[in-house]
Design an enzyme around this catalytic site. Structure first.
Site, PDB file in Angstrom:
ATOM      1  N   SER A 145       0.735  -1.128  -0.358  1.00 43.97           N
ATOM      2  CA  SER A 145       0.170  -0.192   0.490  1.00 43.97           C
ATOM      3  C   SER A 145       1.082   1.105  -0.068  1.00 43.97           C
ATOM      4  O   SER A 145       2.161   1.562   0.974  1.00 43.97           O
ATOM      5  CB  SER A 145      -0.554   0.254   0.891  1.00 43.97           C
ATOM      6  OG  SER A 145      -1.537   0.738   1.641  1.00 43.97           O
ATOM      7  N   TYR A 159      -1.603  -0.343  10.072  1.00 41.49           N
ATOM      8  CA  TYR A 159      -1.792  -0.858   8.272  1.00 41.49           C
ATOM      9  C   TYR A 159      -0.694  -0.173   7.640  1.00 41.49           C
ATOM     10  O   TYR A 159       0.185  -0.755   7.276  1.00 41.49           O
ATOM     11  CB  TYR A 159      -2.745  -0.179   7.935  1.00 41.49           C
ATOM     12  CG  TYR A 159      -3.461  -0.873   6.943  1.00 41.49           C
ATOM     13  CD1 TYR A 159      -3.262  -2.082   6.318  1.00 41.49           C
ATOM     14  CD2 TYR A 159      -2.650   0.649   5.985  1.00 41.49           C
ATOM     15  CE1 TYR A 159      -3.471  -2.145   4.788  1.00 41.49           C
ATOM     16  CE2 TYR A 159      -2.719   0.089   4.374  1.00 41.49           C
ATOM     17  CZ  TYR A 159      -2.989  -1.431   4.188  1.00 41.49           C
ATOM     18  OH  TYR A 159      -3.555  -1.969   2.952  1.00 41.49           O
TER      19      TYR A 159
END
Length: 167
Positions: A145, A159
């Site tokens: 990501s 995350y």
């Protein structure tokens, strides 16, 4: 008869994983979609692939659990043939918040899926694909990501920390 091009996609029922599954199917791959809980979304992707004339199976499992990962790879090989590509896509993303709002349980759960789970899948992929394990070779694709670059301050801190830098 098993297809000679087989892709296993973790987290393949929604988002990037679902689109990746469709793209591989469009290029002639037999597809294994791993999902943790949303069987209806997984079935929708499977139906799309079948409508293309492709071959697709669904395997439920939590990649943070070693026994689920071993079963995932075993079932894929039994039903589709030797795995040629692993797309490590599954990840967990909790509600955004500040670092002071994180708990040890949340951090542990995030890292168990996003880091440990990805490693467990890589380990099994090597055992199935590597020449040194009598495999036919293959490719591992680890999806990351952009949050890994920014750290996502005041948002998805755990995350972001659990994602590999894509560069």
């Amino acid at each position: 008869m098993p297809n000679n091009k087989v892709v296993l996609i973790t987290g393949g029922s929604r988002g990037i994983g679902a689109q990746t599954a469709k793209l591989f199917a469009e290029h002639g791959y037999a597809v294994c979609i791993n999902y943790r809980q949303d069987v209806n979304a997984a079935r929708d992707v499977k139906q799309y692939i079948h409508d293309l004339g492709g071959n697709c199976i669904l395997v439920q499992g939590d990649i943070a659990k070693e026994e689920d990962v071993v079963r995932l790879f075993r079932e894929t090989k039994q039903k589709l043939g030797p795995i040629s590509v692993l797309v490590n896509n599954a990840a967990i993303l909790h509600q955004q918040g500040k670092i002071t709002e994180l708990s040890a349980a949340r951090i542990e759960k995030t890292f168990n899926v996003n880091v440990t789970g990805s490693f467990l899948c890589c380990i099994e992929a090597v055992k199935h694909m590597a020449y040194s394990y009598q495999g036919d070779g293959g490719v591992i694709i680890n999806v990351s990501s952009m949050a890994a670059l920014s750290g996502s301050p005041n948002e998805y801190i755990d995350y972001a920390a659990s994602n590999t830098n894509p560069h």
